[in-house]
Scaffold this active site. Structure first.
Site, PDB file in Angstrom:
ATOM      1  N   THR A 103       1.636   5.554  -7.540  1.00 57.73           N
ATOM      2  CA  THR A 103       2.244   4.401  -8.459  1.00 57.73           C
ATOM      3  C   THR A 103       0.943   3.446  -8.756  1.00 57.73           C
ATOM      4  OG1 THR A 103       4.409   4.767  -7.531  1.00 57.73           O
ATOM      5  CG2 THR A 103       4.116   2.711  -8.823  1.00 57.73           C
ATOM      6  N   CYS A 143     -26.650   4.094  -8.272  1.00 52.66           N
ATOM      7  CA  CYS A 143     -25.539   5.189  -8.645  1.00 52.66           C
ATOM      8  C   CYS A 143     -26.726   6.479  -8.787  1.00 52.66           C
ATOM      9  CB  CYS A 143     -24.510   4.907  -9.659  1.00 52.66           C
ATOM     10  SG  CYS A 143     -23.361   6.417  -9.783  1.00 52.66           S
ATOM     11  N   TYR A 150      -5.742   5.709   5.355  1.00 55.12           N
ATOM     12  CA  TYR A 150      -6.140   4.801   4.406  1.00 55.12           C
ATOM     13  C   TYR A 150      -5.290   3.462   4.546  1.00 55.12           C
ATOM     14  CZ  TYR A 150      -5.881   2.038   0.202  1.00 55.12           C
ATOM     15  OH  TYR A 150      -5.762   0.610  -0.671  1.00 55.12           O
ATOM     16  N   GLY A 183      10.049   6.911  -6.463  1.00 55.42           N
ATOM     17  CA  GLY A 183      10.138   8.246  -6.208  1.00 55.42           C
ATOM     18  C   GLY A 183       9.369   8.441  -4.896  1.00 55.42           C
ATOM     19  N   ASP A 226      -9.249   5.644   0.061  1.00 58.05           N
ATOM     20  CA  ASP A 226      -8.283   6.282  -0.783  1.00 58.05           C
ATOM     21  C   ASP A 226      -9.084   7.073  -2.060  1.00 58.05           C
ATOM     22  OD1 ASP A 226      -9.302   4.202  -2.558  1.00 58.05           O
ATOM     23  OD2 ASP A 226      -7.356   3.401  -2.906  1.00 58.05           O
ATOM     24  N   GLU A 236       0.733  -1.360   0.069  1.00 55.14           N
ATOM     25  CA  GLU A 236       0.046  -0.185   0.052  1.00 55.14           C
ATOM     26  C   GLU A 236       0.809   1.305   0.013  1.00 55.14           C
ATOM     27  OE1 GLU A 236      -2.942   0.117  -0.786  1.00 55.14           O
ATOM     28  OE2 GLU A 236      -4.050  -1.929  -0.088  1.00 55.14           O
ATOM     29  N   CYS A 258     -20.494  -1.837 -14.683  1.00 52.48           N
ATOM     30  CA  CYS A 258     -20.502  -1.505 -12.945  1.00 52.48           C
ATOM     31  C   CYS A 258     -21.582  -2.469 -12.323  1.00 52.48           C
ATOM     32  CB  CYS A 258     -20.778   0.006 -12.570  1.00 52.48           C
ATOM     33  SG  CYS A 258     -20.843   0.337 -10.770  1.00 52.48           S
TER      34      CYS A 258
END
Length: 328
Positions: free
Chosen positions: A40, A206, A117, A78, A135, A34, A200
């Site tokens: 990334t 939704c 998170y 990074g 997240d 994580e 989905c």
């Protein structure tokens, strides 16, 4: 359990990516994965994760590892402060928790480099704690699910979304699947610019009128531009590398000199390069300087590749140096 939770978990069971660190539910592996996945893509970080776990299989091995090796293992990901915090966290776990990660979100949050998170992911996936793991993916899913058109970077809007997520949590028996399902939905289906609404599993629940426009965030500030010129000193096929200052960007890592050497035999201008950080751009020029003497900071290309953590900001120049040597 709510109907949308059932549909989401069923979809996850049938469609999730076989990510070993989540399937094993090992707290250490979840933690490392994580942290690596911040900034990334998971697919891009997997080779780094596998290499790390092979060489550092547990928390104690991280706590004992020297900084040079840790930085080398992290090279390419990074945001090296994440790597520094991993070691700080590992040392604290050895000193306070017998080399293990604590099992509650509250305790995990007290450790260096572990935010809400990551703490929620470890506590829920590895330990079955009924807590959220929110997240960017989860924020996106819930902003669309409830058609939240307010600025999600504002604290009150974040808290509104956190409350909705917390209210949606299923039982402890289902929490690991549920949190992973939300992450996976955001990564694979409810993606940023072109959501795959027709695929989905919870589309019928939704409320989003224009899913692609959510979540709403203000435009980012224009990045500051800094101009840099580096000098790559070379003596008999060896390259001069220097450790950077302990503060500022790329603190404590290795790079090339920003001062021109003496005793230059030949100078070669390299192709310029722009490196983009989150808040600043380095517009970089470089000169390869062939010199007639060396000191202890010169290393062969092989030594640099094996042992020196050279940040990606300098890699295009390093690649040009390697090409120069290959052509000689």
């Amino acid at each position: 359990m709510k109907k949308f939770q059932i549909d989401l978990i069923e979809w996850y069971i049938q469609n999730h990516r076989p990510l070993e660190f989540r399937l094993k539910k090992d707290p250490y592996e979840i933690w490392i994965s994580e942290i690596m996945a911040q900034q990334t893509r998971i697919e891009a970080m997997l080779p780094y994760f596998k290499r790390w776990i092979q060489q550092l299989p547990d928390i104690e091995s991280v706590a004992k590892c020297d900084d040079e090796k840790l930085n080398k293992l992290w090279q390419g990901l990074g945001y090296y402060s994440r790597c520094k915090n991993i070691k700080k966290c590992a040392i604290e776990c050895v000193e306070k928790y017998e080399g293990k990660l604590p099992c509650t979100k509250e305790e995990l949050l007290k450790l260096p480099g572990i935010g809400p998170y990551t703490a929620g992911a470890i506590a829920s996936i590895a330990y079955g704690q009924r807590v959220s793991a929110i997240d960017g993916n989860v924020i996106r899913v819930f902003s669309r699910l409830y058609n939240i058109c307010e600025d999600v970077t504002k604290t009150n809007v974040k808290k509104k979304i956190e409350k909705l997520v917390d209210e949606s949590l299923p039982s402890k028996e289902e929490i690991s699947y549920y949190n992973q399902a939300l992450m996976e939905l955001g990564a694979l289906i409810c993606i940023p610019k072109s959501p795959r609404c027709d695929h989905c599993p919870i589309q019928k629940y939704c409320s989003a009128l224009d899913p692609a426009s959510l979540p709403y965030k203000p435009k980012k500030k224009v990045r500051k531009i800094e101009y840099k010129h580096v000098y790559i000193w070379m003596y008999q096929n060896k390259v001069h590398v220097v450790k950077r200052a302990d503060t500022g960007l790329l603190a404590g890592l290795y790079g090339f000199d920003e001062v021109k050497p003496e005793h230059i035999i030949e100078s070669i201008e390299l192709e310029p390069y722009i490196h983009i950080f989150s808040h600043v751009e380095w517009h970089m020029d470089a000169t390869l300087c062939i010199v007639d003497r060396e000191d202890s900071n010169y290393k062969t290309v092989e030594e640099i590749e094996e042992r020196v953590a050279l940040p990606s900001a300098f890699m295009p120049f390093m690649n040009q140096v390697k090409e120069y040597l290959w052509k000689k």
